[in-house]
Design an enzyme around this catalytic site. Structure first.
Site, short mmCIF file in Angstrom:
data_model
loop_
_atom_site.label_atom_id
_atom_site.label_comp_id
_atom_site.label_asym_id
_atom_site.label_seq_id
_atom_site.Cartn_x
_atom_site.Cartn_y
_atom_site.Cartn_z
N HIS A 44 37.13 115.99 172.71
CA HIS A 44 37.63 116.37 174.06
C HIS A 44 39.09 115.97 174.27
O HIS A 44 39.71 116.45 175.22
CB HIS A 44 36.78 115.72 175.15
CG HIS A 44 35.37 116.22 175.21
ND1 HIS A 44 35.07 117.56 175.34
CD2 HIS A 44 34.18 115.57 175.14
CE1 HIS A 44 33.74 117.70 175.36
NE2 HIS A 44 33.18 116.52 175.23
N ASP A 84 28.74 119.85 168.25
CA ASP A 84 28.39 118.92 169.32
C ASP A 84 27.88 119.76 170.51
O ASP A 84 28.22 120.95 170.61
CB ASP A 84 29.65 118.14 169.73
CG ASP A 84 29.41 117.10 170.79
OD1 ASP A 84 29.20 115.93 170.43
OD2 ASP A 84 29.42 117.44 172.00
N HIS A 139 28.82 119.75 173.48
CA HIS A 139 29.88 120.09 174.42
C HIS A 139 31.01 120.89 173.75
O HIS A 139 31.25 120.73 172.56
CB HIS A 139 30.47 118.81 175.02
CG HIS A 139 29.47 117.95 175.75
ND1 HIS A 139 28.76 116.96 175.11
CD2 HIS A 139 29.05 117.98 177.03
CE1 HIS A 139 27.93 116.39 175.99
NE2 HIS A 139 28.09 116.99 177.16
N ASP A 161 24.14 115.23 170.23
CA ASP A 161 23.70 115.40 171.62
C ASP A 161 23.16 116.80 171.90
O ASP A 161 22.77 117.11 173.02
CB ASP A 161 24.83 115.05 172.60
CG ASP A 161 26.16 115.68 172.26
OD1 ASP A 161 26.24 116.44 171.27
OD2 ASP A 161 27.14 115.41 172.97
#
Ligand SMILES: [Zn+2]
Length: 336
Positions: A121, A157, A159, A244
């Site tokens: 991120h 991931d 996200h 995740d």
């Protein structure tokens, strides 16, 4: 040839009640010795290496914040820093560079950088989303600085890898694919199909609905990863692997099982074998259930070494959505 890994657990990068905590690696750590891979020691990244991706003011700003204001929260995700976070983040990014160097110089066939804080991120000018420096992006730039012409990052991931996308928005030498959960209110909110229209076939977003699991991801790998890798022709593949997307992760609602993670790891290893002499570097991103992180990391080692097997049986109990029209829309947008 062997599989190597770096392990950067950053025990002092910790904040009360925060999911991105050292304990994420507690189940994995005692098992590392049982995998058929060799640990190599991470060296901290230099400031020059961080600056492959990040603005120098971000580095100096973090230095000041860690010295004068830590421990504290630095963005709304929330992302935190402690007194040691700058050093921890330098070692995490360095852990990826150390793995990349080992693969590029032929010391290892493939590698896994098990590092935290995570990175995908973090954008060129800001830390974000539990991430300080963008470890995988720094590794990809390091590979280019070392003489490669084309490298590619595949991010699964849960996200969107917004930071990696931002790092390579106008960089023709780096391809990026992110498969992630996408719905109103889901962090970070970016990663729709048509978000980077000038970079078709180079920046590929695969937004997925809640509960997408092993079957959907297998379709995504076979029908999107494969033509993407084939058309980009990378000389090295990085994988931002976050655990995740497991159905039982506490902060997301996707549907992968450990078997699904093993399937994905085997598929990206096979793509690397087909297109870039097996050169692949996995980089840990998220994953907030320590058991899932341990099982998922084991799956990466099974795929990388071609040895061992997973005895974990944790099938997704939720029904998977139909993603056929979504996949077709993505293929059409890129002309795959
Ligand atoms: Zn994540």
């Amino acid at each position: 040839m062997k599989t190597v890994y770096t392990f950067v657990p950053s025990p002092n990068h910790v904040y009360p009640d925060h999911p991105e905590r050292p304990g994420r690696l507690d189940v994995l750590q005692p098992k590392l010795k049982t995998f058929e891979a060799e640990r190599i020691e991470a060296k901290p990244a230099t400031r020059e290496q961080i600056a492959y991706v990040h603005h120098p003011e971000l580095i100096s700003g973090l230095e000041r914040v860690c010295r004068e204001q830590a421990p504290g929260i630095i963005d709304y995700a929330p992302t935190y820093v402690t007194k040691s976070s700058l050093e921890d983040a330098l070692l995490a990014a360095g852990g990826v560079i150390t793995c990349t160097r080992a693969v590029l110089n032929g010391e290892a066939a493939n590698a896994f950088a098990i590092v935290r804080p995570p990175g995908h991120h973090a954008e060129p000018d800001r830390a974000m989303g539990f991430c300080i420096f963008n470890n995988v992006a720094i590794g990809a730039r390091y590979a280019i600085e070392s003489g490669l012409e084309r490298v590619l990052v595949i991010d699964y991931d849960a996200h969107h890898g917004n930071g990696t996308q931002a790092a390579f928005r106008v960089d023709e030498q780096v391809g990026f694919l992110s498969a992630h959960q996408y719905q109103p209110g889901f962090y970070p909110g970016t990663g729709w199909i048509d978000e980077v229209p000038h970079a078709k076939k180079r920046v590929v977003n695969v937004p997925l609905p809640a509960y997408a699991g092993d079957r959907v991801y297998e379709q995504v790998a076979d029908r999107i990863f494969t033509p993407f890798v084939r058309s980009f022709r990378p000389q090295l593949i990085f994988v931002s692997v976050g655990f995740d997307a497991h159905w039982s992760d506490p902060i997301t609602t996707l549907g992968l099982s450990t078997a699904g993670y093993l399937m994905l790891a085997k598929k990206v290893v096979a793509l690397a074998e087909e297109h870039c002499e097996g050169k692949i570097v996995f980089v840990l991103e998220g994953g907030y259930d320590p058991v899932n992180v341990a099982n998922g990391a084991h799956a990466v080692f099974i795929a990388g070494t071609g040895k061992g097997e997973s005895d974990v049986n944790d099938p997704n109990p939720n029904a998977e959505p139909d993603c056929e029209s979504r996949i077709e829309e993505i293929l059409r947008w890129h002309g795959f």
